[in-house]
Design an enzyme around this catalytic site. Structure first.
Site, PDB file in Angstrom:
ATOM      1  CE  LYS A  76     -36.681 -32.717  -8.377  1.00 48.53           C
ATOM      2  NZ  LYS A  76     -35.755 -33.683  -7.720  1.00 48.53           N
ATOM      3  CB  SER A 151     -33.682 -31.239  -5.326  1.00 47.55           C
ATOM      4  OG  SER A 151     -33.922 -32.468  -5.965  1.00 47.55           O
ATOM      5  CB  SER A 175     -33.757 -35.155  -4.279  1.00 44.99           C
ATOM      6  OG  SER A 175     -32.653 -34.297  -4.167  1.00 44.99           O
TER       7      SER A 175
END
Lengths: 489, 92
Positions: A76, A151, A175
């Site tokens: 990420k 997310s 997330s």
């Protein structure tokens, strides 16, 4: 091969059937073919990926294989990496190059992994759909008109479409688990304090935790084994945390006699009927595998979202005060004075959801409101923790849906922030209590993946992995792949 | 609850246009109205959470671990001069 698990690829590499370079090239080709549609990756340097793969093959030939030798893992955009940009999908960090690697990145490199680029995410991890990314919305491989969750939506989308066999995400209020659920993959948030947060761009420091997003439970264990452990430079990692045999925890594949708590508060109105049916079917299957289902109550569950939306924005407003445009980050043109520089740089750099949360947190911490909001929320947090402590006196593990709904349409929830916040209703309490949680695929509703969430006592990821791998062995939901990205399984 | 959005934005050092403030005001009010349900919870005598596992704060030896990396750390600064961060004039 593309939809192989990390451990299957490892076996082929160990047997000499393929090389790290071949594996890397295969996924690079898939990224080249599909990323434009999905927008799962926001940065990729193909040459750098192949360079790492070559170095890995050389290391294997000369000194033998390390734990993750030659295995591609995407990360990420929230993880600081010295190679390439680290932008947290925010304009305030546009073109930022981190001067050091996050601790978990160092650990992955030391284990021989090949890092394949940066994945899309909600700006500063604030969102549940990857729609707040400054670099464009990411799409769900199961339905391109839908969000992949958030997310860590880029990591989820990339694994689900087999643009990478595994990825790292972070989980502050769900997330990792919520996007894993919405894209039909496995995702685990370890116990708070298990994995170092150093070099992970901070959102809410008492809640943030990094973890794996993978095709199988064993893959999640392999990655966690490589990244966990005390870090002298992150004082919130716990030095005397109980040590686990991560891979062995996945081997038993047996839930006979296991007491599974089913909290009634997670099966409430507003939940999609087909999601409920899938999760209830999964629980029946667990019973058939010899587990005992126990009805339990976690009475403060309904307060989790409210407590979270005081605590997380408050911590965020403090953490994001560092973006002052002095030492790093975006600075506005021709500032008139210092105040103008701060206020205009931050206005230009932050997107609307990030501003909303900073302002919510600033208000909650402002003079005269601290006791009513932050202190009160931290007290409610204690009550939520006590709910779990009491439940774990009666059961070994808790099972719930990961999300009350399947992946929603792009734009469906962007008008009303509160509606978006409520989509994390099943995952947030786990972060507030600092517990480990894991989501794995357990069926489909409206032809979209449904996730089953396991919650264990602190430091007992072995219980999560044991239950989830037993369920996985008895079902084939984790083997379903989105048709548009199919190919040999 | 009515919130003075511009005042909060100044505390957070974020410039807001009037349109942004007009849009944010009802959104913040609805978020705060939602979290106000916490007020009804009896928390008399409940200890607020400080660390999820009640862990103590460990200390490490106060030694240099990574040497002088000033150049690398300053390479990302928006404006530098002779190893110093440059900002608009503060004192006349």
């Amino acid at each position: 091969m593309p939809f192989s698990s990390l451990s299957e690829i490892k076996t082929r590499l160990d047997n000499g059937e393929t090389t790290a370079v071949e594996v890397a090239q295969l996924y690079l080709d898939r990224i080249a073919a599909h990323n434009e549609q999905l927008n799962a990756f926001v940065h990729l340097d193909a040459e750098h990926v192949l360079g790492q793969a070559q170095a890995s093959d050389a290391h294997r030939a000369k000194e033998g294989a390390r734990a993750l030798e030659g295995l591609p893992i995407a990360v990420k955009d929230i993880f600081c990496t010295q190679d390439g940009p680290t932008q947290c999908c925010s304009n305030i960090l546009k073109d930022f190059h981190a001067p050091y690697d996050a601790h978990v990145i160092t650990k992955l490199k030391e284990a021989g992994a090949v890092l394949v680029g940066k994945t899309n995410m909600d700006e500063f991890a604030m969102g549940s759909s990857t729609e707040t990314s400054a670099f464009g919305v990411c799409r769900n491989p199961w339905d391109m008109d839908r969000i992949p969750g958030g997310s860590s939506g880029g990591s989820a989308s990339a694994v689900a479409a087999a643009l990478t066999p595994a990825a790292l995400g972070t989980d502050t209020g769900g997330s990792i688990r919520q996007p894993a659920s919405l894209t039909g993959i496995t995702g685990m948030k370890p116990t708070y304090g298990r994995v170092s947060r150093r070099g992970i761009i901070a959102f809410a420091s008492s809640l943030d935790q990094a973890g794996p997003m993978t095709r199988t439970v064993k893959d999640a264990a392999m990655i966690t084994a490589a990244i966990e452990g005390h870090d002298a430079l992150d004082s919130t990692t716990v030095a005397d945390a109980p040590q686990l045999d991560w891979l062995k925890a996945c081997e038993q594949r047996d839930m006979k006699g296991m007491k599974i708590g089913v909290p009634k508060e997670y099966f409430v109105e507003g939940m999609d009927a087909e999601v409920r049916a899938s999760v209830e079917e999964a629980l029946k299957q667990c019973e058939a595998l010899g587990a005992e289902l126990v009805d339990i109550s976690l009475p403060h569950t309904h307060l989790a979202v409210a407590a979270y939306y005081v605590i997380a924005p408050s911590e965020a407003s403090a953490n994001l005060s560092r973006y002052d445009s002095v030492r790093f980050g975006h600075r506005c043109d021709n500032p008139e004075d210092l105040l103008d520089m701060y206020t205009r740089s931050r206005d230009e750099g932050f997107g609307s959801e990030v501003k909303r949360r900073i302002l919510t947190g600033t208000f909650a911490l402002s003079s005269g409101y601290y006791d009513a909001y932050y202190l009160k929320a931290q007290q409610v947090r204690t009550l939520i923790q006590q709910d779990f402590t009491q439940a774990f006196e009666k059961v070994d593990v808790i099972a719930t849906p990961t999300s009350p709904i399947t992946a929603f349409k792009i734009g469906e929830k962007t008008d009303d922030p509160l509606t978006m916040y409520l989509s994390d209703i099943d995952t947030i309490a786990v972060n507030l209590a600092g517990l480990p949680g894991l989501s794995q695929p357990c069926g489909f509703a409206q032809n979209l993946p449904v996730g089953l969430q396991w919650i264990a006592p602190a430091w007992r990821e072995d219980v999560l992995l044991g239950a989830a791998s037993a369920y996985e062995a008895a079902t084939d939901w984790h083997k379903h792949v989105p048709a548009a990205f199919g190919g040999e399984v | 609850m009515d919130i003075d959005v511009q005042k909060v934005a100044m505390l957070a050092r974020i410039r807001l246009t009037d349109e942004e403030a007009t849009e944010l005001s009802p959104q913040l009010s609805s978020i705060l109205a939602y979290v106000d349900q916490l007020a009804a919870v009896d928390t008399e005598g409940v200890t607020p959470t400080a660390h999820p596992h009640d862990a103590s704060m460990p200390l490490r030896a106060n030694v240099v671990t990574n040497g002088n990396r000033r150049d690398a750390l300053q390479a990302v600064a928006p404006k530098l001069e002779s190893g110093l961060y440059v900002v608009p004039k503060v004192i006349e």
